[in-house]
Motif scaffolding. Sequence first.
Motif, PDB file in Angstrom:
ATOM      1  N   PHE A  11       0.997  -1.240   0.218  1.00  0.00           N
ATOM      2  CA  PHE A  11       0.055  -0.012  -0.085  1.00  0.00           C
ATOM      3  C   PHE A  11       0.760   1.118   0.192  1.00  0.00           C
ATOM      4  O   PHE A  11       2.195   1.283   0.061  1.00  0.00           O
ATOM      5  CB  PHE A  11      -0.879  -0.076   1.328  1.00  0.00           C
ATOM      6  N   THR A  12       0.312   2.314  -0.325  1.00  0.00           N
ATOM      7  CA  THR A  12       0.806   3.792   0.049  1.00  0.00           C
ATOM      8  C   THR A  12      -0.304   4.477   0.542  1.00  0.00           C
ATOM      9  O   THR A  12      -1.349   4.104   0.905  1.00  0.00           O
ATOM     10  CB  THR A  12       1.494   4.326  -1.136  1.00  0.00           C
ATOM     11  N   ALA A  13       0.058   5.629   1.008  1.00  0.00           N
ATOM     12  CA  ALA A  13      -1.265   6.561   1.835  1.00  0.00           C
ATOM     13  C   ALA A  13      -1.071   8.046   1.089  1.00  0.00           C
ATOM     14  O   ALA A  13      -0.312   8.449   0.859  1.00  0.00           O
ATOM     15  CB  ALA A  13      -0.775   6.765   3.040  1.00  0.00           C
ATOM     16  N   ILE A  14      -2.461   8.443   0.702  1.00  0.00           N
ATOM     17  CA  ILE A  14      -2.847  10.058   0.491  1.00  0.00           C
ATOM     18  C   ILE A  14      -2.764  10.956   1.639  1.00  0.00           C
ATOM     19  O   ILE A  14      -3.823  10.434   2.414  1.00  0.00           O
ATOM     20  CB  ILE A  14      -3.799   9.921  -0.479  1.00  0.00           C
ATOM     21  N   ARG A  15      -1.913  11.704   1.915  1.00  0.00           N
ATOM     22  CA  ARG A  15      -2.015  12.526   3.261  1.00  0.00           C
ATOM     23  C   ARG A  15      -2.957  13.563   2.885  1.00  0.00           C
ATOM     24  O   ARG A  15      -2.498  14.325   1.931  1.00  0.00           O
ATOM     25  CB  ARG A  15      -0.752  12.956   3.645  1.00  0.00           C
ATOM     26  N   SER A  50      -3.159  11.943  15.241  1.00  0.00           N
ATOM     27  CA  SER A  50      -3.393  12.342  16.666  1.00  0.00           C
ATOM     28  C   SER A  50      -4.152  13.544  16.896  1.00  0.00           C
ATOM     29  O   SER A  50      -4.878  13.652  17.612  1.00  0.00           O
ATOM     30  CB  SER A  50      -2.430  11.930  17.463  1.00  0.00           C
ATOM     31  N   GLY A  51      -3.905  14.459  16.333  1.00  0.00           N
ATOM     32  CA  GLY A  51      -4.312  15.946  16.519  1.00  0.00           C
ATOM     33  C   GLY A  51      -5.562  16.166  15.415  1.00  0.00           C
ATOM     34  O   GLY A  51      -6.087  17.399  15.196  1.00  0.00           O
ATOM     35  N   LEU A  52      -6.065  15.008  14.403  1.00  0.00           N
ATOM     36  CA  LEU A  52      -6.918  15.181  13.516  1.00  0.00           C
ATOM     37  C   LEU A  52      -6.622  16.225  12.402  1.00  0.00           C
ATOM     38  O   LEU A  52      -7.482  16.645  11.801  1.00  0.00           O
ATOM     39  CB  LEU A  52      -8.260  15.389  14.240  1.00  0.00           C
ATOM     40  N   SER A  53      -5.363  16.610  12.248  1.00  0.00           N
ATOM     41  CA  SER A  53      -5.030  17.526  11.625  1.00  0.00           C
ATOM     42  C   SER A  53      -4.769  17.026  10.188  1.00  0.00           C
ATOM     43  O   SER A  53      -4.338  17.798   9.027  1.00  0.00           O
ATOM     44  CB  SER A  53      -3.567  18.278  11.891  1.00  0.00           C
ATOM     45  N   ARG A  54      -4.435  15.675   9.997  1.00  0.00           N
ATOM     46  CA  ARG A  54      -4.336  15.029   8.695  1.00  0.00           C
ATOM     47  C   ARG A  54      -4.870  13.601   8.832  1.00  0.00           C
ATOM     48  O   ARG A  54      -5.054  12.910   9.847  1.00  0.00           O
ATOM     49  CB  ARG A  54      -2.583  14.771   8.329  1.00  0.00           C
ATOM     50  N   TYR A  55      -5.281  13.336   7.586  1.00  0.00           N
ATOM     51  CA  TYR A  55      -6.020  11.970   7.350  1.00  0.00           C
ATOM     52  C   TYR A  55      -5.076  11.205   6.405  1.00  0.00           C
ATOM     53  O   TYR A  55      -4.626  12.033   5.373  1.00  0.00           O
ATOM     54  CB  TYR A  55      -7.428  12.176   6.976  1.00  0.00           C
ATOM     55  N   TYR A  56      -5.091   9.907   6.517  1.00  0.00           N
ATOM     56  CA  TYR A  56      -3.937   9.199   5.455  1.00  0.00           C
ATOM     57  C   TYR A  56      -5.118   8.020   4.799  1.00  0.00           C
ATOM     58  O   TYR A  56      -5.439   7.168   5.669  1.00  0.00           O
ATOM     59  CB  TYR A  56      -3.136   8.493   6.266  1.00  0.00           C
ATOM     60  N   ALA A  57      -5.496   8.030   3.564  1.00  0.00           N
ATOM     61  CA  ALA A  57      -6.336   7.100   2.840  1.00  0.00           C
ATOM     62  C   ALA A  57      -5.316   6.087   2.249  1.00  0.00           C
ATOM     63  O   ALA A  57      -4.383   6.414   1.569  1.00  0.00           O
ATOM     64  CB  ALA A  57      -7.049   8.086   1.845  1.00  0.00           C
ATOM     65  N   LEU A  58      -5.274   4.816   2.789  1.00  0.00           N
ATOM     66  CA  LEU A  58      -4.606   4.083   2.246  1.00  0.00           C
ATOM     67  C   LEU A  58      -4.933   3.581   0.969  1.00  0.00           C
ATOM     68  O   LEU A  58      -6.059   3.344   0.643  1.00  0.00           O
ATOM     69  CB  LEU A  58      -4.534   2.626   3.159  1.00  0.00           C
ATOM     70  N   VAL A  59      -4.065   3.426  -0.012  1.00  0.00           N
ATOM     71  CA  VAL A  59      -4.252   3.412  -1.449  1.00  0.00           C
ATOM     72  C   VAL A  59      -3.412   2.174  -2.154  1.00  0.00           C
ATOM     73  O   VAL A  59      -2.344   1.869  -1.433  1.00  0.00           O
ATOM     74  CB  VAL A  59      -4.239   4.463  -2.435  1.00  0.00           C
ATOM     75  N   PRO A  60      -3.573   1.737  -3.151  1.00  0.00           N
ATOM     76  CA  PRO A  60      -2.640   0.724  -4.029  1.00  0.00           C
ATOM     77  C   PRO A  60      -1.046   1.319  -4.170  1.00  0.00           C
ATOM     78  O   PRO A  60      -1.030   2.572  -4.307  1.00  0.00           O
ATOM     79  CB  PRO A  60      -3.217   0.324  -5.176  1.00  0.00           C
ATOM     80  N   THR A  89     -10.432   2.473  16.911  1.00  0.00           N
ATOM     81  CA  THR A  89     -11.225   2.626  15.787  1.00  0.00           C
ATOM     82  C   THR A  89     -12.203   3.551  16.349  1.00  0.00           C
ATOM     83  O   THR A  89     -12.944   4.161  15.582  1.00  0.00           O
ATOM     84  CB  THR A  89     -11.974   1.438  15.632  1.00  0.00           C
ATOM     85  N   THR A  90     -12.035   4.468  17.532  1.00  0.00           N
ATOM     86  CA  THR A  90     -12.706   5.536  17.546  1.00  0.00           C
ATOM     87  C   THR A  90     -11.805   6.631  18.324  1.00  0.00           C
ATOM     88  O   THR A  90     -10.707   6.296  18.655  1.00  0.00           O
ATOM     89  CB  THR A  90     -13.736   5.275  19.092  1.00  0.00           C
ATOM     90  N   TYR A  91     -12.423   7.793  18.018  1.00  0.00           N
ATOM     91  CA  TYR A  91     -11.542   9.355  18.602  1.00  0.00           C
ATOM     92  C   TYR A  91     -11.118   9.099  19.868  1.00  0.00           C
ATOM     93  O   TYR A  91     -12.042   8.946  20.657  1.00  0.00           O
ATOM     94  CB  TYR A  91     -12.234  10.342  17.842  1.00  0.00           C
ATOM     95  N   GLU A  92      -9.978   9.227  20.330  1.00  0.00           N
ATOM     96  CA  GLU A  92      -9.685   9.591  21.812  1.00  0.00           C
ATOM     97  C   GLU A  92      -8.644  10.990  21.373  1.00  0.00           C
ATOM     98  O   GLU A  92      -7.796  10.603  20.714  1.00  0.00           O
ATOM     99  CB  GLU A  92      -8.784   8.539  22.307  1.00  0.00           C
ATOM    100  N   ASP A  93      -8.957  11.907  22.433  1.00  0.00           N
ATOM    101  CA  ASP A  93      -7.974  13.184  22.093  1.00  0.00           C
ATOM    102  C   ASP A  93      -6.588  12.744  22.320  1.00  0.00           C
ATOM    103  O   ASP A  93      -5.892  11.974  23.201  1.00  0.00           O
ATOM    104  CB  ASP A  93      -8.451  14.021  23.259  1.00  0.00           C
ATOM    105  N   GLY A  94      -5.693  13.299  21.274  1.00  0.00           N
ATOM    106  CA  GLY A  94      -4.143  13.047  21.459  1.00  0.00           C
ATOM    107  C   GLY A  94      -3.919  11.644  20.656  1.00  0.00           C
ATOM    108  O   GLY A  94      -2.654  11.377  20.865  1.00  0.00           O
ATOM    109  N   ARG A  95      -4.510  10.916  20.070  1.00  0.00           N
ATOM    110  CA  ARG A  95      -4.382   9.446  19.614  1.00  0.00           C
ATOM    111  C   ARG A  95      -4.709   9.344  18.163  1.00  0.00           C
ATOM    112  O   ARG A  95      -5.927   9.793  17.951  1.00  0.00           O
ATOM    113  CB  ARG A  95      -4.742   8.346  20.668  1.00  0.00           C
ATOM    114  N   SER A  96      -3.784   8.628  17.485  1.00  0.00           N
ATOM    115  CA  SER A  96      -4.324   8.473  15.983  1.00  0.00           C
ATOM    116  C   SER A  96      -5.136   6.976  16.090  1.00  0.00           C
ATOM    117  O   SER A  96      -5.036   6.325  17.140  1.00  0.00           O
ATOM    118  CB  SER A  96      -3.111   8.117  15.179  1.00  0.00           C
TER     119      SER A  96
END
Length: 131
Positions: A11-15, A50-60, A89-96
């Motif tokens: 995989f790779t990821a789109i940030r 962890s800070g919800l400032s970025r999301y990483y979608a896993l792609v081929p 799998t659920t949001y907790e402050d400060g954790r990815s």
Amino acid sequence: MEALLRCGVLFTAIRIPGFFVYAAAGGEDPVDVDAFLTKALEGGPVIASSGLSRYYALVPPSTARQWRDQSTECLAPRTLLGVPSVRRTTYEDGRSYWAVPMDSPAALCTPDLVDQLARSGQERWALDGAS
């Protein structure tokens, strides 16, 4: 604790910047954003930083050769990505966490859907900023 996985083989990821995701989702509540991402990316796996400032979608991994969107980043082969426990799998402050959990290692996001999501977020963010 996070594992570090090397992009480029399975995989790779789109940030994607969080503000684009929030603009596309129409809000910042993590539960609502996660539901939006699940639907928009048809269940493809997404990690929230962890800070919800970025999301990483896993792609081929082949996505890295063709990704052109300058406002997002496709992680280069051999880049290490911090991956949370599959149980987180659920949001907790400060954790990815897995905003959209991975169903199986072979089930990845479709690059076209990630591109549509990012472009939608960019357009809405630009419109909101212009108001």
